[in-house]
Design a protein around this motif. Structure first.
Motif, PDB file in Angstrom:
ATOM      1  N   LEU A  41       0.820  -1.222   0.000  1.00  0.00           N
ATOM      2  CA  LEU A  41       0.000   0.000   0.000  1.00  0.00           C
ATOM      3  C   LEU A  41       0.841   1.253   0.000  1.00  0.00           C
ATOM      4  O   LEU A  41       0.375   2.327  -0.358  1.00  0.00           O
ATOM      5  N   PHE A  42       2.076   1.128   0.488  1.00  0.00           N
ATOM      6  CA  PHE A  42       2.917   2.311   0.652  1.00  0.00           C
ATOM      7  C   PHE A  42       3.918   2.463  -0.487  1.00  0.00           C
ATOM      8  O   PHE A  42       4.872   3.212  -0.377  1.00  0.00           O
ATOM      9  N   LEU A  43       3.697   1.755  -1.583  1.00  0.00           N
ATOM     10  CA  LEU A  43       4.549   1.923  -2.761  1.00  0.00           C
ATOM     11  C   LEU A  43       4.123   3.188  -3.516  1.00  0.00           C
ATOM     12  O   LEU A  43       2.969   3.594  -3.468  1.00  0.00           O
ATOM     13  N   PRO A  44       5.088   3.785  -4.261  1.00  0.00           N
ATOM     14  CA  PRO A  44       4.830   5.090  -4.897  1.00  0.00           C
ATOM     15  C   PRO A  44       4.161   4.986  -6.268  1.00  0.00           C
ATOM     16  O   PRO A  44       4.730   5.424  -7.256  1.00  0.00           O
ATOM     17  N   TYR A  45       2.962   4.420  -6.343  1.00  0.00           N
ATOM     18  CA  TYR A  45       2.283   4.240  -7.634  1.00  0.00           C
ATOM     19  C   TYR A  45       2.212   5.549  -8.410  1.00  0.00           C
ATOM     20  O   TYR A  45       1.952   6.601  -7.832  1.00  0.00           O
ATOM     21  N   ARG A  46       2.393   5.426  -9.722  1.00  0.00           N
ATOM     22  CA  ARG A  46       2.302   6.621 -10.551  1.00  0.00           C
ATOM     23  C   ARG A  46       0.846   6.933 -10.859  1.00  0.00           C
ATOM     24  O   ARG A  46       0.432   8.086 -10.874  1.00  0.00           O
ATOM     25  N   ASP A  47       0.060   5.870 -11.094  1.00  0.00           N
ATOM     26  CA  ASP A  47      -1.357   6.091 -11.388  1.00  0.00           C
ATOM     27  C   ASP A  47      -2.149   4.861 -10.956  1.00  0.00           C
ATOM     28  O   ASP A  47      -2.387   3.948 -11.744  1.00  0.00           O
ATOM     29  N   LEU A  48      -2.536   4.851  -9.719  1.00  0.00           N
ATOM     30  CA  LEU A  48      -3.196   3.675  -9.159  1.00  0.00           C
ATOM     31  C   LEU A  48      -4.689   3.713  -9.481  1.00  0.00           C
ATOM     32  O   LEU A  48      -5.378   4.677  -9.153  1.00  0.00           O
TER      33      LEU A  48
END
Ligand SMILES: [Zn+2]
Ligand SMILES: [Zn+2]
Length: 720
Positions: free
Chosen positions: A296-303
């Motif tokens: 959940l704490f990953l830096p998604y670019r466009d979730l």
């Protein structure tokens, strides 16, 4: 001048001078702090208010995409919600080693195709590690550490072609997943559910759906269609799973559906892959992440989509360090990202059920079991009426039912949710029960390992021959059954049958467990004796009978979720039977067949159970109808913990002003863990109260000794 939030335990961001050429908000940077360089994120404009000449300059801007505003917002809100400091939140978001390394080439090692000329123990360990992790790449050091061999063993295998050595740029994008590949043929019910989920994805807006379906109804196929819709829109998706052991099976399903493997994020992933996943998620080089709660704490670019599979599972609540519930944080994160959430479960949590009833969540029900299988019939065995010999736990009726299955060439499962041989070791001379020296907990005998173990802190000791208290010899006896003792009993009752025991402590690795499960699933055993481990997702097509040894086990104790948890567990275990063509049956040994929870389990009327459970919680003002916060005070001295609790109770002004109430101090259910004495307090508030603010004002207003540890658990899941 910019303000930088660091991962160091400081109470606020610090001001730094921007480097030449400026720096963007959200940029990951290295900044000087005292004599060291530490990791930080540019959090906004500097606050100033001090001598500019003393300001230090940002040392370096890291070559990774800046943290997006949505992510900074998420960390801030999640920190506010869980009363966690921002540095601790930032540490959760940067758990990838080597972020500071420049992009460069590196040598990595994968499984090769050749055979070594001769197999040594060390060589086979290397190959076993590579096989266990499928196609993943390791650096030389990771591989030699994981296999416990020197690097020359690996180099030797490279020469013979059994291991490939490659020179690759660090952190390559993951192979593209193709959402246009055809999925499995869906049943009508699955198709309807998947259409609704697709609509949600295509709206591009936030929304949460509770996808409820009994075991075997094909929930996974349905939510994989939502993943397909999300990928087709060019957005990223994340699937959270409760147990790493299960992800291998899941990953191959994803590979079949989309033609390539997704990125993984859990404790079993190598450091090299961890950094790669983190970076590729940020750069858009990973379309789908399958992982544990910290994904959940990953830096998604466009979730665009978060699936929380088995959303009721208690492992989604982190009980160490930052106390958060991944299910709730998924909803928060999605609402900020304009993403959809799918909460999938056969037995949803009461919270999600209530949210669906209230219309906050959409609800989709998959009723029919996929294919020909039907839910097993469930019946009680009234233990008051059974003639039980002393030291036996399998009733005559269950015994004869198991016998029938074995004779038919089918499988039977004996379920007992208790690891080890016996929960209590008692001295028949002095009556003493052997306890853990560190904790307020009994030592559990593990006969396979020939040790007594504490399930709280992991302390273990050889099984003593004399009583540690009165020193009498040969007086120690095992009281009550654990899964190992049940195996012993089954071996006596069914001498002809092949018996396999499945308990998490009996397997050295996820791989060993997976192999055991596969062997059993293909008919390698007649009787399975298992703990909670078997309740979770494994498929045993030959299994037609589930015998629950003690259906009452979870009903005792002070946990408000005891009924809910027992209901869920019993339904899941029963769901293991009859998953292929043959119908299944579940028999539950109970001393209280008229207990409302047992009756609800047997009747199979889930709505009735949830309604009754919701009603009783609403009346008691318990979550989700009221709010709670647990406070644990721990100290090496019992008096200190109690004094602090009394002091807090006396100064509860902020709590009372908010309309909430403090209970305690009282000894925690486990009053001592690892030598620390634990005192518990509970704050209960009506819904709508700003609980977090009240709690932080309250605790902030009382001066507590430095030797005391205090932890706050908002929405506690369990009290221990
Ligand atoms: Zn004794
Ligand atoms: Zn212990």
């Amino acid at each position: 001048m910019v303000s930088v939030l660091t991962t160091q335990p400081l109470d606020r961001p610090l001001d730094y001078l921007a480097p030449e050429g400026g720096v963007a908000d959200g940029a990951f940077v290295m900044v000087p702090l005292g004599p060291r360089q530490v990791l930080g994120v540019v959090w906004g404009r500097g606050l100033g208010g001090f001598d500019l000449k003393k300001a230090r300059r940002i040392h370096a801007v890291l070559p990774v995409p800046p943290m997006r505003e949505e992510m900074r917002d998420f960390l801030t809100r999640a920190g506010d919600y869980t009363l966690t400091s921002m540095p601790a939140m930032l540490r959760l978001a940067t758990r990838a080693p080597g972020l500071t390394n420049p992009p460069s080439m590196q040598k990595v090692y994968r499984l090769g195709e050749g055979e070594p000329d001769r197999m040594t123990d060390a060589r086979s360990r290397v190959l076993a590690v590579l096989e266990e992790f499928g196609g993943l790449a390791f650096t030389l050091k990771e591989l030699s550490d994981a296999a416990g061999v020197t690097s020359s063993v690996i180099k030797g295998l490279v020469k013979q072609g059994a291991v490939f050595e490659e020179n690759t740029p660090r952190d390559l994008p993951f192979p593209r997943l193709d959402p246009a590949l055809p999925g499995k043929t869906l049943s009508e019910a699955q198709q309807a559910a998947s259409d609704t989920l697709r609509e949600g994805i295509n709206s591009g807006r936030y929304g949460t759906t509770l996808l409820r379906g009994i075991t075997g109804s094909g929930k996974t196929e349905v939510y994989l269609e939502a993943v397909a819709a999300c990928l087709a829109k060019g957005r990223q998706a994340m699937v959270l799973l409760p147990e790493i052991a299960l992800s291998a099976e899941f990953l191959s399903r994803v590979e079949k559906r989309f033609g390539a493997r997704p990125a993984e994020w859990h404790s079993g992933v190598t450091m090299t892959e961890r950094r790669r996943t983190w970076k590729m998620v940020a750069e858009g080089g990973a379309q789908l992440v399958v992982g544990a709660r910290s994904a959940l704490f990953l830096p998604y670019r466009d979730l665009g989509l978060i699936v929380v599979d088995e959303e009721h599972d208690s492992s989604y609540k982190q009980e160490d360090g930052v106390l958060y519930n991944a299910r709730d944080m998924a909803v928060l994160r999605a609402s900020l990202a304009g993403a959809q959430v799918v909460l999938a479960s056969a037995t949803p949590s009461l919270e999600s059920w209530v949210n669906a009833q209230a219309g906050k969540y959409r609800r989709l029900d998959l009723k029919s079991r996929f294919g020909s299988a039907a839910l097993p019939e469930m019946r009680a065995i009234d233990m008051r009426a059974e003639d039980m010999p002393k030291g036996r736990w399998i009733s005559p009726r269950l015994q004869s039912e198991v016998m029938k299955r074995v004779e038919n060439g089918e499988q039977a499962l004996l379920f007992l949710n208790r690891r080890g041989y016996a929960p209590v070791t008692l001295c028949r001379a002095c009556g003493d029960q052997i306890e853990c020296p560190q904790c307020d907990a009994r030592m559990v005998e593990h006969r396979f390992l020939k040790r007594l173990m504490c399930h709280q802190c992991g302390e273990s000791m050889p099984i003593p021959e004399t009583c540690p208290k009165c020193e009498a010899e040969g007086t120690l006896s095992a009281v009550g059954p654990g899964v190992e003792r049940l195996t012993e009993e089954a071996t006596e009752l069914f001498p002809e049958a092949r018996i396999a025991t499945l308990s998490s402590d009996l397997f050295a690795s996820a791989r060993a467990l997976k192999q055991a499960v596969e062997t059993i699933a293909t008919g390698g055993a007649d009787i399975i004796v298992g703990t909670q481990l078997v309740a979770k997702g494994h498929n045993f097509p030959l299994l037609t009978l589930v015998g629950v040894i003690d259906a009452d086990l979870g009903l005792h104790g002070s946990d408000m979720r005891a009924a809910e948890k027992t209901f869920q567990l019993m339904r899941q275990v029963a769901g293991r039977a009859g998953r292929a063509e043959k119908p299944g049956e579940a028999l539950m040994q109970t001393f209280q067949p008229e207990h409302p929870v047992i009756r609800a389990i047997l009747s199979g009327d889930e709505e009735e159970f949830w309604n009754a459970e919701a009603e009783s919680r609403a009346q008691a003002g318990m979550p989700p109808f009221g709010r709670m916060a647990g406070i644990i005070l721990s100290s090496e001295r019992a008096e200190e913990a109690f004094e602090a609790g009394t002091m807090l109770a006396r100064h509860d002004g902020p709590i009372r002003q908010a309309g909430a109430v403090v209970y305690g101090p009282a000894p925690a259910p486990i009053a001592r863990i690892r030598g620390w004495h634990r005192v518990r307090m509970l704050v209960k508030a009506p819904k709508g109260v700003a609980l977090q603010r009240a709690v932080s004002d309250w605790i902030g207003g009382v001066r507590l000794p430095k030797t005391l540890r205090l932890s706050v658990d908002i929405d506690p899941q369990s009290f221990y």
